[in-house]
Design a protein around this motif. Structure first.
Motif, PDB file in Angstrom:
ATOM      1  N   VAL A  32       0.862  -1.180   0.000  1.00  0.00           N
ATOM      2  CA  VAL A  32       0.000   0.000   0.000  1.00  0.00           C
ATOM      3  C   VAL A  32       0.899   1.231   0.000  1.00  0.00           C
ATOM      4  O   VAL A  32       1.705   1.426   0.921  1.00  0.00           O
ATOM      5  CB  VAL A  32      -0.924   0.035   1.228  1.00  0.00           C
ATOM      6  CG1 VAL A  32      -1.765   1.311   1.233  1.00  0.00           C
ATOM      7  CG2 VAL A  32      -1.826  -1.190   1.251  1.00  0.00           C
ATOM      8  N   ILE A  33       0.789   2.033  -1.051  1.00  0.00           N
ATOM      9  CA  ILE A  33       1.575   3.264  -1.153  1.00  0.00           C
ATOM     10  C   ILE A  33       0.695   4.429  -0.723  1.00  0.00           C
ATOM     11  O   ILE A  33      -0.389   4.645  -1.268  1.00  0.00           O
ATOM     12  CB  ILE A  33       2.062   3.506  -2.593  1.00  0.00           C
ATOM     13  CG1 ILE A  33       2.828   2.294  -3.115  1.00  0.00           C
ATOM     14  CG2 ILE A  33       2.923   4.759  -2.665  1.00  0.00           C
ATOM     15  CD1 ILE A  33       3.157   2.376  -4.595  1.00  0.00           C
ATOM     16  N   SER A  34       1.139   5.161   0.276  1.00  0.00           N
ATOM     17  CA  SER A  34       0.393   6.322   0.723  1.00  0.00           C
ATOM     18  C   SER A  34       1.381   7.434   1.039  1.00  0.00           C
ATOM     19  O   SER A  34       2.596   7.277   0.873  1.00  0.00           O
ATOM     20  CB  SER A  34      -0.468   5.981   1.943  1.00  0.00           C
ATOM     21  OG  SER A  34      -1.398   7.020   2.206  1.00  0.00           O
ATOM     22  N   ALA A  90      -0.442 -10.957   3.517  1.00  0.00           N
ATOM     23  CA  ALA A  90       0.582 -10.094   4.113  1.00  0.00           C
ATOM     24  C   ALA A  90       0.706  -8.805   3.317  1.00  0.00           C
ATOM     25  O   ALA A  90       0.601  -8.812   2.083  1.00  0.00           O
ATOM     26  CB  ALA A  90       1.916 -10.831   4.139  1.00  0.00           C
ATOM     27  N   HIS A  91       0.900  -7.714   4.006  1.00  0.00           N
ATOM     28  CA  HIS A  91       0.964  -6.425   3.327  1.00  0.00           C
ATOM     29  C   HIS A  91       1.964  -5.508   4.021  1.00  0.00           C
ATOM     30  O   HIS A  91       2.290  -5.686   5.195  1.00  0.00           O
ATOM     31  CB  HIS A  91      -0.416  -5.765   3.303  1.00  0.00           C
ATOM     32  CG  HIS A  91      -1.004  -5.577   4.668  1.00  0.00           C
ATOM     33  ND1 HIS A  91      -1.743  -6.564   5.286  1.00  0.00           N
ATOM     34  CD2 HIS A  91      -0.940  -4.544   5.551  1.00  0.00           C
ATOM     35  CE1 HIS A  91      -2.120  -6.139   6.473  1.00  0.00           C
ATOM     36  NE2 HIS A  91      -1.644  -4.919   6.668  1.00  0.00           N
ATOM     37  N   LYS A  92       2.456  -4.545   3.247  1.00  0.00           N
ATOM     38  CA  LYS A  92       3.374  -3.531   3.761  1.00  0.00           C
ATOM     39  C   LYS A  92       2.857  -2.154   3.356  1.00  0.00           C
ATOM     40  O   LYS A  92       2.241  -2.002   2.300  1.00  0.00           O
ATOM     41  CB  LYS A  92       4.788  -3.727   3.200  1.00  0.00           C
ATOM     42  CG  LYS A  92       5.424  -5.082   3.527  1.00  0.00           C
ATOM     43  CD  LYS A  92       5.766  -5.199   5.000  1.00  0.00           C
ATOM     44  CE  LYS A  92       6.495  -6.505   5.290  1.00  0.00           C
ATOM     45  NZ  LYS A  92       6.816  -6.660   6.732  1.00  0.00           N
ATOM     46  N   ASP A 122       5.459   0.691   7.257  1.00  0.00           N
ATOM     47  CA  ASP A 122       6.606  -0.209   7.364  1.00  0.00           C
ATOM     48  C   ASP A 122       7.863   0.441   6.792  1.00  0.00           C
ATOM     49  O   ASP A 122       8.976   0.162   7.240  1.00  0.00           O
ATOM     50  CB  ASP A 122       6.313  -1.511   6.606  1.00  0.00           C
ATOM     51  CG  ASP A 122       5.132  -2.260   7.189  1.00  0.00           C
ATOM     52  OD1 ASP A 122       5.314  -2.937   8.213  1.00  0.00           O
ATOM     53  OD2 ASP A 122       4.025  -2.148   6.629  1.00  0.00           O
ATOM     54  N   TYR A 123       7.673   1.276   5.762  1.00  0.00           N
ATOM     55  CA  TYR A 123       8.788   1.976   5.132  1.00  0.00           C
ATOM     56  C   TYR A 123       8.396   3.438   4.955  1.00  0.00           C
ATOM     57  O   TYR A 123       7.265   3.750   4.574  1.00  0.00           O
ATOM     58  CB  TYR A 123       9.124   1.383   3.761  1.00  0.00           C
ATOM     59  CG  TYR A 123       9.309  -0.119   3.753  1.00  0.00           C
ATOM     60  CD1 TYR A 123      10.486  -0.696   4.198  1.00  0.00           C
ATOM     61  CD2 TYR A 123       8.294  -0.954   3.275  1.00  0.00           C
ATOM     62  CE1 TYR A 123      10.655  -2.074   4.188  1.00  0.00           C
ATOM     63  CE2 TYR A 123       8.461  -2.323   3.268  1.00  0.00           C
ATOM     64  CZ  TYR A 123       9.634  -2.876   3.723  1.00  0.00           C
ATOM     65  OH  TYR A 123       9.797  -4.237   3.713  1.00  0.00           O
ATOM     66  N   LEU A 144      14.023   0.138  -5.509  1.00  0.00           N
ATOM     67  CA  LEU A 144      14.617  -1.144  -5.901  1.00  0.00           C
ATOM     68  C   LEU A 144      15.310  -1.815  -4.720  1.00  0.00           C
ATOM     69  O   LEU A 144      15.273  -3.037  -4.578  1.00  0.00           O
ATOM     70  CB  LEU A 144      15.609  -0.937  -7.045  1.00  0.00           C
ATOM     71  CG  LEU A 144      15.026  -0.479  -8.382  1.00  0.00           C
ATOM     72  CD1 LEU A 144      16.129  -0.248  -9.393  1.00  0.00           C
ATOM     73  CD2 LEU A 144      14.026  -1.490  -8.906  1.00  0.00           C
ATOM     74  N   ARG A 145      15.939  -1.005  -3.880  1.00  0.00           N
ATOM     75  CA  ARG A 145      16.610  -1.568  -2.709  1.00  0.00           C
ATOM     76  C   ARG A 145      15.603  -2.227  -1.769  1.00  0.00           C
ATOM     77  O   ARG A 145      15.859  -3.292  -1.201  1.00  0.00           O
ATOM     78  CB  ARG A 145      17.365  -0.464  -1.975  1.00  0.00           C
ATOM     79  CG  ARG A 145      18.170  -0.957  -0.768  1.00  0.00           C
ATOM     80  CD  ARG A 145      18.810   0.198  -0.022  1.00  0.00           C
ATOM     81  NE  ARG A 145      17.823   1.013   0.663  1.00  0.00           N
ATOM     82  CZ  ARG A 145      17.274   0.717   1.831  1.00  0.00           C
ATOM     83  NH1 ARG A 145      17.603  -0.408   2.455  1.00  0.00           N
ATOM     84  NH2 ARG A 145      16.397   1.520   2.394  1.00  0.00           N
ATOM     85  N   LEU A 146      14.426  -1.601  -1.634  1.00  0.00           N
ATOM     86  CA  LEU A 146      13.420  -2.110  -0.715  1.00  0.00           C
ATOM     87  C   LEU A 146      12.622  -3.277  -1.280  1.00  0.00           C
ATOM     88  O   LEU A 146      12.304  -4.229  -0.568  1.00  0.00           O
ATOM     89  CB  LEU A 146      12.454  -0.984  -0.324  1.00  0.00           C
ATOM     90  CG  LEU A 146      13.033   0.153   0.522  1.00  0.00           C
ATOM     91  CD1 LEU A 146      12.002   1.256   0.695  1.00  0.00           C
ATOM     92  CD2 LEU A 146      13.499  -0.359   1.874  1.00  0.00           C
TER      93      LEU A 146
END
Length: 287
Positions: A5-7, A82-84, A134-135, A152-154
């Motif tokens: 999920v991008i917020s 599972a989600h981030k 999470d990030y 890309l690193r994540l």
């Protein structure tokens, strides 16, 4: 199944983050309403691995409260999905500058008030989402290339080489240089099989032609130098954030020398661990 999920703040780079994820194989949906998230996840989980890497953008455009988002995330947990949460932010000054440059309207500026007020209001509204993230990526000082590298690193599974697709194309100069080419190499100085009667009607895909092209020291030295150059350039393009690279190799008609060199170069790039495809644009044209 990977579900991201991008917020985050408007103007902080959520769309760019989604584009990078799309480049590395994620199915990305922008501006998804929170009530649809759990249903969407169900459909993806039933898709027989077709949608095993999914990212959605959910932000202030979907409403000024995120209770629905948190409820949807709880549903995902109950479903075993599972989600981030990836939260994008930037300094108020940076976001204001970006909006002024693009002349776009901030989602919270529709009812009047200053842009500065809209940005600070959004920060307050999104604080609960940020707290659960999470990030967190702060794009204040990140270029587009640096942001790509961080994504890309994540999420790139430790394979940055596969984040850039490479296409190697053979062509004939008499038919024009491919307009999509990023790098162009001219191999018309190599020995030409066209003038060998038994090779004239064959192509660089045939072993006799391939062996003829690389059967002399000049050709062998050239491919060695070319491989060294490409080996140096590819990681630089990956670091710069390039998603696709097109390398064009040309001879006179695109039937013999360019085809053979394209085959050899593509094989070398694959052995270096990159995803590479080859295409012979003019190989079958009438000579």
């Amino acid at each position: 199944m990977e579900f991201i999920v991008i917020s985050g703040l408007s103007g902080a780079g959520k769309s760019q983050a989604g584009s990078v994820l799309e480049d590395i194989g994620y199915f990305v949906v922008d501006n998804m309403p929170a009530p649809l998230i759990s249903r969407f996840a169900e459909l993806c989980m039933a898709g027989q691995a077709k949608y095993d890497r999914v990212a959605i953008v959910c932000d202030i455009r979907g409403g000024q409260t995120f209770d629905g988002l948190f409820a949807a995330l709880n549903d995902l947990t109950a479903m075993g999905c599972a989600h981030k949460i990836l939260y994008m932010e930037a300094s108020s000054e940076t976001i204001i500058k970006r909006y002024k440059e693009t002349r776009r309207l901030h989602p919270l500026a529709e009812n009047g008030g200053s842009l500065d007020q809209a940005v600070h209001r959004e920060q307050t509204i999104l604080e609960p989402v940020r707290a659960r993230a999470d990030y967190i990526i702060d794009t204040t000082s990140l270029s587009t290339a640096k942001l790509r590298g961080e994504i890309l690193r994540l999420f790139g599974s430790g394979e940055p080489k596969r984040a850039m697709s490479i296409s190697v194309i053979s062509f004939g100069f008499k038919y024009g240089i491919p307009i999509e080419a990023d790098l162009v190499f001219d191999v018309r100085f190599l020995p030409n099989p066209f003038y060998i009667p038994e090779l004239k009607t064959q192509t660089g895909m045939d072993k006799p032609v391939f062996d003829f092209v690389f059967g002399n020291q000049v050709s062998q030295e050239f491919i060695s130098y070319l491989e060294q150059l490409i080996a140096f350039l590819l990681p630089q393009y990956v670091e710069e954030g390039k998603a696709a690279l097109v390398i064009a190799v040309g001879c006179t008609g695109g039937q013999h020398r360019s085809v053979a060199v394209t085959r050899a170069l593509t094989d070398f790039i694959r052995r270096k661990g990159y995803d590479a495809s080859e295409n012979h644009r003019d190989m079958t044209r009438a000579q």
